[in-house]
Design an enzyme around this catalytic site. Structure first.
Site, PDB file in Angstrom:
ATOM      1  N   GLY A   1      42.956  36.440  38.552  1.00  0.00           N
ATOM      2  CA  GLY A   1      42.814  36.658  37.117  1.00  0.00           C
ATOM      3  C   GLY A   1      43.720  37.756  36.587  1.00  0.00           C
ATOM      4  N   THR A   2      43.837  38.828  37.322  1.00  0.00           N
ATOM      5  CA  THR A   2      44.641  39.966  36.853  1.00  0.00           C
ATOM      6  C   THR A   2      46.098  39.547  36.693  1.00  0.00           C
ATOM      7  OG1 THR A   2      43.116  41.518  37.889  1.00  0.00           O
ATOM      8  CG2 THR A   2      45.324  42.349  37.399  1.00  0.00           C
TER       9      THR A   2
ATOM     10  N   ASN B   1      32.579  39.354  30.781  1.00  0.00           N
ATOM     11  CA  ASN B   1      32.112  39.635  32.138  1.00  0.00           C
ATOM     12  C   ASN B   1      30.925  40.591  32.196  1.00  0.00           C
ATOM     13  OD1 ASN B   1      34.553  41.039  31.165  1.00  0.00           O
ATOM     14  ND2 ASN B   1      34.179  42.408  32.887  1.00  0.00           N
TER      15      ASN B   1
ATOM     16  N   GLN C   1      35.446  34.354  33.940  1.00  0.00           N
ATOM     17  CA  GLN C   1      33.988  34.270  34.146  1.00  0.00           C
ATOM     18  C   GLN C   1      33.423  32.907  33.759  1.00  0.00           C
ATOM     19  OE1 GLN C   1      31.979  36.444  35.588  1.00  0.00           O
ATOM     20  NE2 GLN C   1      33.455  38.101  35.814  1.00  0.00           N
TER      21      GLN C   1
ATOM     22  N   SER D   1      40.125  32.566  38.233  1.00  0.00           N
ATOM     23  CA  SER D   1      40.177  33.288  39.506  1.00  0.00           C
ATOM     24  C   SER D   1      39.191  32.698  40.502  1.00  0.00           C
ATOM     25  CB  SER D   1      39.836  34.764  39.237  1.00  0.00           C
ATOM     26  OG  SER D   1      39.776  35.463  40.443  1.00  0.00           O
TER      27      SER D   1
ATOM     28  N   THR E   1      55.714  32.692  48.659  1.00  0.00           N
ATOM     29  CA  THR E   1      55.159  31.590  49.459  1.00  0.00           C
ATOM     30  C   THR E   1      53.711  31.346  49.050  1.00  0.00           C
ATOM     31  OG1 THR E   1      56.622  32.169  51.249  1.00  0.00           O
ATOM     32  CG2 THR E   1      54.702  30.817  51.831  1.00  0.00           C
TER      33      THR E   1
ATOM     34  N   CYS F   1      34.516  47.042  37.814  1.00  0.00           N
ATOM     35  CA  CYS F   1      35.587  48.029  37.643  1.00  0.00           C
ATOM     36  C   CYS F   1      35.061  49.313  37.024  1.00  0.00           C
ATOM     37  CB  CYS F   1      36.686  47.509  36.736  1.00  0.00           C
ATOM     38  SG  CYS F   1      37.000  45.787  36.935  1.00  0.00           S
TER      39      CYS F   1
HETATM   40  N1  PLP Z   1      39.111  38.774  33.663  1.00  0.00           N
HETATM   41  C1  PLP Z   1      37.779  38.841  33.715  1.00  0.00           C
HETATM   42  C2  PLP Z   1      36.974  38.440  32.529  1.00  0.00           C
HETATM   43  C3  PLP Z   1      37.150  39.289  34.879  1.00  0.00           C
HETATM   44  O1  PLP Z   1      35.813  39.351  34.936  1.00  0.00           O
HETATM   45  C4  PLP Z   1      37.949  39.654  35.994  1.00  0.00           C
HETATM   46  C5  PLP Z   1      37.331  40.180  37.226  1.00  0.00           C
HETATM   47  O2  PLP Z   1      36.286  40.764  37.214  1.00  0.00           O
HETATM   48  C6  PLP Z   1      39.340  39.545  35.892  1.00  0.00           C
HETATM   49  C7  PLP Z   1      39.897  39.103  34.702  1.00  0.00           C
HETATM   50  C8  PLP Z   1      40.233  39.889  37.035  1.00  0.00           C
HETATM   51  O3  PLP Z   1      40.233  38.845  37.971  1.00  0.00           O
HETATM   52  P1  PLP Z   1      40.708  39.082  39.492  1.00  0.00           P
HETATM   53  O4  PLP Z   1      39.603  39.816  40.164  1.00  0.00           O
HETATM   54  O5  PLP Z   1      40.903  37.706  40.029  1.00  0.00           O
HETATM   55  O6  PLP Z   1      41.975  39.830  39.434  1.00  0.00           O
END
Ligand code: PLP
Length: 375
Positions: free
Chosen positions: A69-70, A146, A174, A194, A232, A320
């Site tokens: 996700g990030t 989230n 989410q 993710s 890769t 986080c």
């Molecule tokens: N976006 C949301 C809404 C999330 O809840 C999270 C992770 O908690 C992320 C992005 C980040 O995802 P990842 O952990 O796959 O980097």
């Protein structure tokens, strides 16, 4: 141990593990390799792409595998910063993987509108439309939050974005594989997801980019993912994520109902049995597994620690922000009284949780709080 932190991450499904194993042990070839074993890895990759595309109602070539996700969110926001002085519309309650790249763009001279939300964490689509400027290049609003589980009015926002010909991205980390998402119907141009949020492995995800949208790669190198995302490919991870997604899609209704029943049971019992408690987030438009509760004059992180001593895993806000001990920015954005806001915990269920686990959690919660409040 009772695990009630499924928004932070989920266990990998046993079926997905079995499907991944061959790609560690025997079918370990690089999917770019020209021999048969490489072709088999490539085939697994492309089958995964087809399956993921099917779940979103899009074309396989619109799916780009990423590390999660990030990365998908950073890729999206960074694209918007390419034109100098461009404008992005997002919200105050997005994940840091949207907010921090936006902050960097802002420092570099771009303009960002951070939309307010109502007391339930919902964005008003009218505010999105009112914020559009001649230099707006991106609207990025999450599908579901989230921390508080609120589901945003994505279809309405998609319609507005399409009407004004602005790219609409949604962070569905989410929501994907938990609620149905149809990118065509909802006019979604880009979407982040993710694997580890739906019983796939960590470190793998994808970005959907609608055909016709040309955004520069975030990562340059050997030209994998049609030159858009080099490196890769994480074949085992992608296969595991895909299989987990397929299981979730197959059982979505049943899973949703099971979780929702447990969620509502917790909400009803907390509100009726614990004085000075409140539920955060939208009750109707809400993920089936989220319970965000605040207790007056409590400290969320302290409560999480005490629950941990009783064998329960949950969090104060998101994973986080869990360790920072401040009121979360999402809870702040709801404008709830701060003597409640600080005492917030987040319970996120899975359909595998049992009534016994939930009753044990409620018993421990009441025990801890009654000692604190002396009720
Ligand atoms: N976006 C949301 C809404 C999330 O809840 C999270 C992770 O908690 C992320 C992005 C980040 O995802 P990842 O952990 O796959 O980097």
């Amino acid at each position: 141990m009772i695990y009630l932190d499924n928004a932070a991450t989920t266990p990998v499904s046993e079926y997905a593990i079995q499907k991944m194993l061959p790609f560690f042990e025997k079918e370990y070839a690089n999917p770019s390799a020209a021999y048969e074993m490489g072709e088999r890895a490539k085939y697994a990759l492309e089958e995964s792409r087809k399956k993921i595309a099917y779940t979103l109602n899009c074309m396989p070539q619109e799916i780009y595998f990423t590390s999660g996700g990030t990365e998908s969110n950073n890729w999206t926001v960074n694209y918007a910063g390419i034109k100098p002085k461009s404008h992005i519309i997002t919200s105050k309650i997005e994940h840091h993987a949207i907010l921090n790249p936006c902050k960097r763009l802002e420092e570099a001279g771009n303009e960002i509108t951070y939309l307010e939300v109502d007391e339930n964490g919902r964005i008003n689509p009218k505010h999105v439309e009112e914020s559009i400027r001649s230099n707006t290049v991106l609207i990025s609003i999450m599908t579901a939050n989230n921390e508080i589980g609120t589901i945003e009015p994505i279809e309405e926002i998609g319609k507005i974005a399409r009407k004004h010909n602005i790219i609409f991205h949604t962070d569905a980390v989410q929501a994907y594989a938990h609620i149905p998402i149809n990118v065509r119907k909802s006019n979604i141009d880009m979407l982040s997801a993710s694997g580890h949020k739906f019983n796939g492995p960590k470190g793998v995800g994808f970005l959907y980019i609608r055909n016709g949208i040309k955004i520069p790669p975030l990562i340059l190198g050997g030209g994998q993912e049609r030159g858009e995302r080099s490196g890769t490919e994480n074949v085992a991870g992608i296969v595991g994520m895909t299989e987990a997604s397929m299981i979730n899609h197959k059982n979505m209704k049943e899973k949703f109902t099971k979780e929702k029943n447990m969620r509502d049971y917790i909400i009803n019992r907390v509100l009726s049995e614990i004085p000075d408690s409140r539920i955060n987030g939208d009750i109707k438009n809400r993920l089936s597994n989220n319970v965000s509760i605040s207790f007056k004059n409590m400290e969320g992180p302290g409560l999480v620690k005490m629950l941990n001593m009783a064998g329960i895993c949950c969090s104060a806000g998101s994973a986080c922000s869990a360790k920072k001990g401040e009121m979360s920015y999402v809870i702040k954005a709801l404008n709830i009284p701060s003597d409640y806001g600080r005492g917030t915990i987040r319970i996120t269920l899975s359909e595998k949780n049992t009534k016994e686990e939930i009753d044990y959690f409620l018993w421990q919660l009441k025990k801890i709080l009654s000692e604190f409040y002396r009720y």
